[in-house]
Structure formats: structure tokens, C-alpha cells
Design a protein around this motif. Sequence first.
Motif, PDB file in Angstrom:
ATOM      1  N   GLY A   1       0.796  -1.221   0.000  1.00 64.81           N
ATOM      2  CA  GLY A   1       0.000   0.000   0.000  1.00 64.81           C
ATOM      3  C   GLY A   1       0.826   1.266   0.000  1.00 64.81           C
ATOM      4  N   GLY A   2       2.092   1.164  -0.288  1.00 59.55           N
ATOM      5  CA  GLY A   2       2.954   2.336  -0.337  1.00 59.55           C
ATOM      6  C   GLY A   2       4.374   1.951  -0.645  1.00 59.55           C
ATOM      7  N   PRO A   3       5.230   2.938  -0.864  1.00 59.76           N
ATOM      8  CA  PRO A   3       6.615   2.640  -1.233  1.00 59.76           C
ATOM      9  C   PRO A   3       7.444   2.121  -0.056  1.00 59.76           C
ATOM     10  N   VAL A   4       7.816   0.851  -0.121  1.00 61.58           N
ATOM     11  CA  VAL A   4       8.671   0.241   0.906  1.00 61.58           C
ATOM     12  C   VAL A   4       9.934  -0.358   0.281  1.00 61.58           C
ATOM     13  N   THR A   5       9.940  -0.507  -1.038  1.00 66.22           N
ATOM     14  CA  THR A   5      11.121  -0.971  -1.749  1.00 66.22           C
ATOM     15  C   THR A   5      11.419   0.018  -2.864  1.00 66.22           C
ATOM     16  N   THR A   6      12.648   0.064  -3.290  1.00 70.20           N
ATOM     17  CA  THR A   6      13.062   0.988  -4.341  1.00 70.20           C
ATOM     18  C   THR A   6      12.646   0.449  -5.704  1.00 70.20           C
ATOM     19  N   VAL A   7      12.079   1.338  -6.511  1.00 66.60           N
ATOM     20  CA  VAL A   7      11.726   0.996  -7.888  1.00 66.60           C
ATOM     21  C   VAL A   7      12.475   1.970  -8.785  1.00 66.60           C
ATOM     22  N   ASP A   8      13.149   1.425  -9.785  1.00 70.55           N
ATOM     23  CA  ASP A   8      13.927   2.260 -10.697  1.00 70.55           C
ATOM     24  C   ASP A   8      13.722   1.719 -12.099  1.00 70.55           C
ATOM     25  N   HIS A   9      13.703   2.599 -13.070  1.00 73.81           N
ATOM     26  CA  HIS A   9      13.518   2.168 -14.452  1.00 73.81           C
ATOM     27  C   HIS A   9      14.775   2.459 -15.266  1.00 73.81           C
ATOM     28  N   ASP A  10      15.920   2.317 -14.608  1.00 77.22           N
ATOM     29  CA  ASP A  10      17.219   2.537 -15.222  1.00 77.22           C
ATOM     30  C   ASP A  10      17.587   1.315 -16.072  1.00 77.22           C
ATOM     31  N   LEU A  11      18.635   1.416 -16.843  1.00 83.55           N
ATOM     32  CA  LEU A  11      19.066   0.290 -17.677  1.00 83.55           C
ATOM     33  C   LEU A  11      19.758  -0.808 -16.877  1.00 83.55           C
ATOM     34  N   LYS A  12      20.206  -0.501 -15.670  1.00 81.94           N
ATOM     35  CA  LYS A  12      20.857  -1.523 -14.851  1.00 81.94           C
ATOM     36  C   LYS A  12      19.890  -2.003 -13.776  1.00 81.94           C
ATOM     37  N   SER A  13      20.138  -3.198 -13.269  1.00 79.82           N
ATOM     38  CA  SER A  13      19.278  -3.785 -12.249  1.00 79.82           C
ATOM     39  C   SER A  13      19.261  -2.917 -10.998  1.00 79.82           C
ATOM     40  N   CYS A  14      18.101  -2.812 -10.371  1.00 83.12           N
ATOM     41  CA  CYS A  14      17.926  -1.953  -9.201  1.00 83.12           C
ATOM     42  C   CYS A  14      18.089  -2.711  -7.885  1.00 83.12           C
ATOM     43  N   THR A  15      17.355  -3.811  -7.711  1.00 83.36           N
ATOM     44  CA  THR A  15      17.403  -4.559  -6.455  1.00 83.36           C
ATOM     45  C   THR A  15      18.668  -5.413  -6.442  1.00 83.36           C
ATOM     46  N   THR A  16      19.573  -5.094  -5.530  1.00 79.91           N
ATOM     47  CA  THR A  16      20.836  -5.827  -5.462  1.00 79.91           C
ATOM     48  C   THR A  16      20.909  -6.744  -4.256  1.00 79.91           C
ATOM     49  N   HIS A  17      20.116  -6.470  -3.227  1.00 84.98           N
ATOM     50  CA  HIS A  17      20.114  -7.286  -2.012  1.00 84.98           C
ATOM     51  C   HIS A  17      18.692  -7.732  -1.710  1.00 84.98           C
ATOM     52  N   ILE A  18      18.574  -8.822  -1.006  1.00 86.61           N
ATOM     53  CA  ILE A  18      17.267  -9.305  -0.586  1.00 86.61           C
ATOM     54  C   ILE A  18      16.744  -8.381   0.506  1.00 86.61           C
ATOM     55  N   GLN A  19      15.510  -7.925   0.342  1.00 84.34           N
ATOM     56  CA  GLN A  19      14.866  -7.042   1.309  1.00 84.34           C
ATOM     57  C   GLN A  19      13.542  -7.664   1.703  1.00 84.34           C
ATOM     58  N   HIS A  20      13.159  -7.527   2.949  1.00 87.48           N
ATOM     59  CA  HIS A  20      11.842  -8.032   3.334  1.00 87.48           C
ATOM     60  C   HIS A  20      11.045  -6.934   4.030  1.00 87.48           C
ATOM     61  N   VAL A  21       9.726  -7.043   3.886  1.00 89.35           N
ATOM     62  CA  VAL A  21       8.783  -6.101   4.465  1.00 89.35           C
ATOM     63  C   VAL A  21       7.761  -6.915   5.243  1.00 89.35           C
TER      64      VAL A  21
ATOM     65  N   SER B   1      -2.895 -10.824  13.774  1.00 87.23           N
ATOM     66  CA  SER B   1      -1.993 -11.698  14.529  1.00 87.23           C
ATOM     67  C   SER B   1      -0.976 -12.427  13.643  1.00 87.23           C
ATOM     68  N   PRO B   2      -1.386 -13.043  12.516  1.00 81.61           N
ATOM     69  CA  PRO B   2      -0.332 -13.631  11.676  1.00 81.61           C
ATOM     70  C   PRO B   2       0.321 -12.525  10.861  1.00 81.61           C
ATOM     71  N   ARG B   3       1.596 -12.638  10.653  1.00 83.29           N
ATOM     72  CA  ARG B   3       2.259 -11.628   9.844  1.00 83.29           C
ATOM     73  C   ARG B   3       2.592 -12.201   8.480  1.00 83.29           C
ATOM     74  N   VAL B   4       2.621 -11.317   7.533  1.00 79.00           N
ATOM     75  CA  VAL B   4       2.989 -11.678   6.175  1.00 79.00           C
ATOM     76  C   VAL B   4       4.305 -10.972   5.885  1.00 79.00           C
ATOM     77  N   VAL B   5       5.278 -11.736   5.447  1.00 77.78           N
ATOM     78  CA  VAL B   5       6.574 -11.166   5.103  1.00 77.78           C
ATOM     79  C   VAL B   5       6.714 -11.229   3.585  1.00 77.78           C
ATOM     80  N   LEU B   6       6.800 -10.081   2.963  1.00 77.22           N
ATOM     81  CA  LEU B   6       7.016 -10.012   1.522  1.00 77.22           C
ATOM     82  C   LEU B   6       8.508  -9.820   1.295  1.00 77.22           C
ATOM     83  N   VAL B   7       9.085 -10.658   0.456  1.00 70.10           N
ATOM     84  CA  VAL B   7      10.531 -10.647   0.238  1.00 70.10           C
ATOM     85  C   VAL B   7      10.818 -10.228  -1.202  1.00 70.10           C
ATOM     86  N   ASP B   8      11.576  -9.144  -1.338  1.00 67.62           N
ATOM     87  CA  ASP B   8      11.989  -8.650  -2.655  1.00 67.62           C
ATOM     88  C   ASP B   8      13.384  -9.190  -2.940  1.00 67.62           C
ATOM     89  N   THR B   9      13.545  -9.854  -4.071  1.00 66.84           N
ATOM     90  CA  THR B   9      14.823 -10.479  -4.405  1.00 66.84           C
ATOM     91  C   THR B   9      15.405  -9.854  -5.668  1.00 66.84           C
TER      92      THR B   9
END
Length: 151
Positions: free
Chosen positions: A19-39, A48-56
Amino acid sequence: SAIGPTEVGKSTFINNAFGGPVTTVDHDLKSCTTHIQHVICACPGDPSPRVVLVDTPGFDDTFVDDSEILRRIAVWLAISCSDNMKLAGILYLHDITQTRMFGTSRKNLAMFRRLCGADAEKNVVLVTTKWGDVSPEMGESRERQLKSSFW
């Protein structure tokens, strides 16, 4: 965990789900996400249960080999699972605007299937992205082809 090729929209998908910006989004010619990030998100309707979204990082990365990306994901999963985090499923993202199933995509999908194994595959969902960039008819046609020939 959201995985798939570079520029498929993994980070955008996670931002939209959160529902909002929590990971970086880029439209450059090189890859943007270099490390695994989780939210961490609360589960809608029941916090009570949590959902972990993992950006790879994406497969076919500008700088990193696919086997290294898979190794990083495996290490992250091993550490996370040892911290009592249960992996409930994996989202494999595919860009619906692709006019062909390129060799790299087919290879990565096959490698991913071997990594997960037959039992785990039932917890993997194919998610198609970028529907706003194709006509509904074209998107539906490609989705049918993905389901019948590749998924």
C-alpha cells in the motif's frame, strides 16, 4: 518471496501489496534490487499472523549471475527459517508484455522448479505483471499459453 527476472515488477508488486513505497523501484538500464529485502505486513482482517514479503534481485541481472542470486535466496531462506519464519509460498513473477518465452526465462523457470522440487511446487504461484501495457485480449492469450505450455 517474490522472484523472477530483472524488470518484471517484483518491487512494484510488493509496494502495491503493502500500500505504499517500501522498496526501491527504478527504471534505469541496470538492475535496481541488489540485495534481498523483506517487508513485514499485518494480515488483512487478522493482524496476529504476519505476512513477510521478500523482494529479491532478478534473474538475468545486470551484474550478478543467476546461480549467485539463487544462492543468496537460499541463504536468506535458511537463516529466516531458523528464526521460526515459515515460508508459505513463492510468487514467480512473469512480464505479460513479453512477446516470447525467451531462453533465459525458460532456463530460469526450469532451474527454479528443480530447486523447489515437485512437492514444493504446489506453493508456487505464477503472477503476471504489466497488464496495463497490453490489450486485455493479448494478455489473456499469453496467459493461456503460459498455463498450457510452461506452467
